[in-house]
Design a protein around this motif. Structure first.
Motif, mmCIF file in Angstrom:
data_model
loop_
_atom_site.group_PDB
_atom_site.id
_atom_site.type_symbol
_atom_site.label_atom_id
_atom_site.label_comp_id
_atom_site.label_asym_id
_atom_site.label_seq_id
_atom_site.Cartn_x
_atom_site.Cartn_y
_atom_site.Cartn_z
ATOM 1 N N ILE A 240 -12.558 25.960 41.319
ATOM 2 C CA ILE A 240 -12.624 27.395 40.684
ATOM 3 C C ILE A 240 -11.653 28.144 41.430
ATOM 4 O O ILE A 240 -10.743 29.003 40.992
ATOM 5 C CB ILE A 240 -14.040 27.749 40.835
ATOM 6 N N VAL A 241 -11.756 28.025 42.847
ATOM 7 C CA VAL A 241 -10.706 28.675 43.758
ATOM 8 C C VAL A 241 -9.360 28.490 43.422
ATOM 9 O O VAL A 241 -8.541 29.516 43.257
ATOM 10 C CB VAL A 241 -11.028 28.480 45.233
ATOM 11 N N ASP A 242 -8.886 27.387 43.249
ATOM 12 C CA ASP A 242 -7.653 26.848 43.043
ATOM 13 C C ASP A 242 -7.262 27.304 41.876
ATOM 14 O O ASP A 242 -6.019 27.836 41.486
ATOM 15 C CB ASP A 242 -7.477 25.356 42.864
ATOM 16 N N LYS A 243 -8.166 27.301 40.842
ATOM 17 C CA LYS A 243 -7.937 28.079 39.285
ATOM 18 C C LYS A 243 -7.697 29.317 39.467
ATOM 19 O O LYS A 243 -6.521 29.853 38.753
ATOM 20 C CB LYS A 243 -8.998 27.584 38.275
ATOM 21 N N HIS A 244 -8.371 30.051 40.429
ATOM 22 C CA HIS A 244 -8.144 31.575 40.319
ATOM 23 C C HIS A 244 -7.091 31.899 41.134
ATOM 24 O O HIS A 244 -6.395 33.042 41.054
ATOM 25 C CB HIS A 244 -9.382 32.106 40.885
ATOM 26 N N VAL A 245 -6.759 31.036 42.184
ATOM 27 C CA VAL A 245 -5.469 31.286 42.958
ATOM 28 C C VAL A 245 -4.332 31.178 42.149
ATOM 29 O O VAL A 245 -3.298 32.108 42.068
ATOM 30 C CB VAL A 245 -5.435 30.353 44.061
ATOM 31 N N GLU A 246 -4.264 30.338 41.361
ATOM 32 C CA GLU A 246 -3.204 30.135 40.086
ATOM 33 C C GLU A 246 -3.233 31.424 39.235
ATOM 34 O O GLU A 246 -2.137 31.804 38.969
ATOM 35 C CB GLU A 246 -3.582 28.790 39.418
ATOM 36 N N ILE A 247 -4.369 31.853 38.845
ATOM 37 C CA ILE A 247 -4.381 32.904 37.795
ATOM 38 C C ILE A 247 -3.937 34.151 38.664
ATOM 39 O O ILE A 247 -3.134 34.980 38.005
ATOM 40 C CB ILE A 247 -6.067 33.158 37.267
ATOM 41 N N ALA B 23 -7.383 33.399 55.499
ATOM 42 C CA ALA B 23 -7.113 34.120 54.258
ATOM 43 C C ALA B 23 -6.349 32.891 53.281
ATOM 44 O O ALA B 23 -5.907 31.833 53.743
ATOM 45 C CB ALA B 23 -6.250 35.199 54.388
ATOM 46 N N LEU B 24 -6.953 33.076 52.068
ATOM 47 C CA LEU B 24 -6.062 32.330 51.121
ATOM 48 C C LEU B 24 -4.713 32.372 51.170
ATOM 49 O O LEU B 24 -4.590 33.797 51.050
ATOM 50 C CB LEU B 24 -6.954 32.459 49.544
ATOM 51 N N THR B 25 -3.914 31.613 50.933
ATOM 52 C CA THR B 25 -2.318 31.978 51.025
ATOM 53 C C THR B 25 -1.893 31.490 49.429
ATOM 54 O O THR B 25 -2.140 30.648 49.126
ATOM 55 C CB THR B 25 -1.694 31.162 51.960
ATOM 56 N N ILE B 26 -1.391 32.665 48.979
ATOM 57 C CA ILE B 26 -0.678 32.436 47.681
ATOM 58 C C ILE B 26 0.639 32.670 47.824
ATOM 59 O O ILE B 26 1.313 33.734 48.259
ATOM 60 C CB ILE B 26 -1.423 33.327 46.636
#
Lengths: 331, 434
Positions: A240-247, B23-26
């Motif tokens: 879910i996190v990955d998906k939302h990171v992508e979004i 932190a999540l890194t984007i």
């Protein structure tokens, strides 16, 4: 018996007289019958030992015995007759002497009669004695019986007493024993109780241990399960996190207006704090590009993308609370 | 005291907690290449007349749009039209995706003077970026003020100098009442407004070139039937003939330091590139090819000259180094590459790029050699960079008439300059001046 023998032994002269005189013969027969009766009776006594009534009756005497005795006596009479024949002369001869003798015999007879009376008296006396003795005997026997009864009673009493005593003793013993047993039992019981308690305690402890172990195992299992669940959830969360990171990446990308001009090689990192719901609270440049326009475009891109699309699951918000964006354009 | 310590500790913990948080890194590697959304709210007018003498916000809007760097929000899409900075509701603009907001007003004051005020906001940060108040002495200066507002906005948002309050020079050709041709050298605002003829002639005028200080123009005139090169002070109108050699005298180009002039002379045979020392008029011949070498432009450093030559058979761009006269070819793509103009930063060269029958404006990155065609017309000519390098002004044809257009250096926005009488040709963008 000794008396009879004496009588018999002393009979020689006596016989001679009997044979010589029919009276004497009758006497003799009478005496013999009497003796035989006495003997028979005495025999009977010996065998039966029972007090029989003092009856002297020839008919009552045993016929066979009598016959035998008669035979004997007949034989004896024959012999005597023979003898008498032989001796008749002798007797005649001796008649003179016998007159003298007769006298002496009369004397003797008198004496004999005296003796007879005396004997009778003695017999009577003896019989009385005998009676007395019998009575005494009887008495004695009664006494004896009595004594024996007493003794018996005493013995019985004694025995009884003994038995009672024994019983008492036994009872006491029993009681003691019972007490002992009771005590022992009590002790045993107590011991048992104690053992039981110990066992119970042990059992309880064991139970508790088992329960604790079970609990531990259950907890372990639960923890394990939880870990699995957590891992599964984490995987789910991660996706879910990955998906939302992508979004989010897409949304920010859409909103990032890359400045025109010579921006080659520029990169900017911003730290973004957001609040639940996705609204951007703050954008802070942590590593600027050195180009104000570029940096501003980055800041604006993030702000413009606000609210950032977050997972519906609020539990995941913490992972999105602070985001780091690296704006590093390719070409 | 304890409370304070505790509070400090708590704060520290919060701080650490915050900073320790991984932190999540984007990573963002792509973006939209496009113009910056901006809204220029019509300036309110406060004056005796019902309408402002000039719609300043409209001029600003057009300026910013023309630069290609902004996409102004159409007025009809605006949800509100605040003029007072305190009345701005940023949410109204955020929902429209507008990143920047300009509000302002024009006020008539005594003695025919005006007060122009504007404020530039950052919509998403809800902050004021800049703001300024101008006092304008006369109505004719309002246009300049508008361009200045544009420049301020441009520079504030893009961190580079605007080129709206600049001028362009170009040549127009028209016919007088008698039907005879009439040539004029015009100087106008960069958007084409307010043209002023600094020279009128019955003979053709060609190849205007600005002095680096923006005070003079050099040009070729056919006065007397022969081409000659003049310089002219714009403000004073003072002219000077610097070259009148036999044959061709053309394509003057001022050196960056203003002390020399590159020009094309054919006095020694075929047209070649020469450099003239303006103080002593001494000439230095740079090229000696048999073909035509023409249209010289100076590199920014002033140590080399880019020019057009057909020495390779077809016109291509070459560069000659002044110190050793070494020549190297710059363009290889296409049949025809001519009329070079160098960007102010010296990195790019714009040119007329011909392919078949199409002649279009193209830019080439001098380092990579990558060429990009910016226009979609077919008879484009005479490109000239704005002094900030953001736009190129050029001449093209529309309905058999020469017109001027500007294109953003990324080719995204092309806009025709205001209509002018007759044909317009050979525009040159003035430097900022000093």
């Amino acid at each position: 018996m000794n008396a009879e023998k004496k009588v018999v032994l002393s009979d020689d002269s006596f016989i001679k007289r009997v044979v010589n005189s029919p009276r004497f013969l009758l006497y003799s027969i009478l005496v013999h019958v009497t003796f035989v009766s006495v003997i028979v009776m005495s025999l009977d006594w010996n065998t039966k030992a029972k007090p029989a009534p003092h009856v002297i009756n020839a008919t009552v005497v045993d016929e066979s015995k009598i016959k035998a005795e008669m035979e004997k006596l007949r034989l004896a009479d024959e012999r005597k007759k023979n003898l008498a024949d032989a001796q008749q002369k002798k007797l005649e001869d001796a008649k003179k002497a016998s007159k003298k003798e007769e006298k002496r015999l009369a004397d003797i007879k008198k004496k004999r009669e005296a003796e007879q009376r005396k004997l009778k008296n003695e017999e009577k006396k003896r019989k009385q004695e005998e009676q007395k003795r019998k009575t005494a005997e009887k008495q004695r026997k009664v006494e004896e019986k009595k004594r024996r009864d007493v003794e018996k009673k005493r013995l019985a009493d004694e025995k009884k007493a003994k038995v009672e005593k024994q019983a008492r003793k036994q009872a006491q013993l029993d009681k003691l024993k019972a007490e002992e047993v009771a005590l022992e039992e009590k002790m045993v019981r107590e011991e048992e109780q104690r053992i039981k308690q110990v066992e119970e305690r042990k059992k309880q402890q064991e139970l508790a241990r088992i329960r604790a172990e079970e609990t531990r195992i259950r907890q372990q299992q639960m923890a394990e399960e939880q870990r699995h669940l957590d891992a599964a959830r984490e995987r789910e969360y991660q996706s879910i996190v990955d998906k939302h990171v992508e979004i989010i990446r897409q949304k920010v990308t859409r909103n990032w207006l890359r400045p025109a001009g010579s921006m080659v090689g520029l990169a900017c990192t911003v730290r973004v704090r957001i609040i639940p719901g996705g609204d951007v609270l703050e954008v802070r440049i942590t590593k600027g590009s050195g180009n104000a326009v570029f940096d501003r475009s980055v800041e604006t891109a993030v702000l413009k993308a606000s609210p950032l699309p977050l997972p519906a699951d609020r539990a995941l918000f913490d992972r999105f609370r602070v985001l780091e964006f690296i704006f590093d354009p390719e070409g | 005291m304890l409370k304070v310590i505790l509070r400090s500790l708590l704060l520290l913990m919060l701080f650490w907690g915050g900073s320790a948080q991984s932190a999540l890194t984007i990573e963002i590697t792509q973006g939209v290449k496009g113009a910056m959304p901006i809204a220029i709210v019509p300036f309110t007018w406060e004056g005796p007349k019902p309408q402002a003498p000039l719609d300043i916000s409209a001029i600003v809007t057009t300026d910013l749009y023309r630069s290609g760097r902004f996409s102004p929000l159409p007025e009809r899409d605006m949800l509100a039209r605040p003029s007072d900075p305190s009345k701005v509701n940023f949410q109204n603009w955020r929902v429209l995706g507008v990143e920047n907001l300009v509000v302002g007003k024009v006020r008539a004051v005594a003695n025919g003077q005006y007060i122009v005020q504007f404020v530039l906001f950052d919509v998403f940060r809800s902050t004021q970026i800049t703001g300024q108040t101008f006092k304008v002495g006369k109505i004719s200066d309002l246009r300049k003020t508008a361009h200045q507002v544009s420049d301020i906005i441009y520079e504030s948002l893009l961190d580079e100098r605007g080129a709206f309050d600049t001028r362009v020079a170009y040549v127009t050709q028209s016919q007088d009442a008698a039907g005879k041709p009439r040539y004029s050298l015009q100087v106008a605002d960069a958007d084409g407004h307010g043209p002023q003829a600094i020279l009128n002639s019955r003979e053709p005028l060609m190849s205007p070139s600005w002095s680096p200080d923006g005070k003079k123009l050099a040009y070729v005139t056919f006065e007397g039937g022969r081409p000659s090169i003049y310089t002219q002070d714009i403000r004073l109108g003072k002219r000077e003939k610097i070259a009148g050699f036999r044959g061709i005298n053309g394509a003057p180009a001022w050196s960056p330091d203003g002390t020399r002039m590159a020009l094309v002379l054919s006095k020694d045979g075929s047209p070649d590139i020469y450099v003239m020392n303006l103080l002593n008029k001494k000439l230095t011949r740079l090229t000696t090819s048999y073909g035509i070498d023409t249209e010289p432009v100076w590199t920014r450093a002033g140590d080399a000259i880019v020019f057009t030559s057909d020495r390779g058979g077809k016109p291509q761009l070459y560069q000659v180094t002044l110190s050793n006269r070494q020549v190297k070819r710059l363009t290889f793509e296409g049949d025809y590459n001519a009329r070079a103009t160098l960007s102010p930063d010296g990195r790019m060269v714009a040119m007329v790029h011909g392919n078949g029958n199409r002649y279009q404006i193209a830019v080439m990155d001098l380092e990579s050699g990558a060429m990009q065609v910016l226009t979609d017309t077919s008879l484009d000519e005479s490109p000239s960079f704005a002094p900030n390098g953001s736009m190129i002004i050029y001449a093209t044809e529309s309905r058999n008439k020469g017109v001027l257009s500007a294109v953003s250096v990324d080719g995204r926005v092309r806009q025709r300059l205001v209509l002018q009488e007759g044909d317009a040709r050979e525009p040159v963008w003035a430097p900022y001046g000093k």
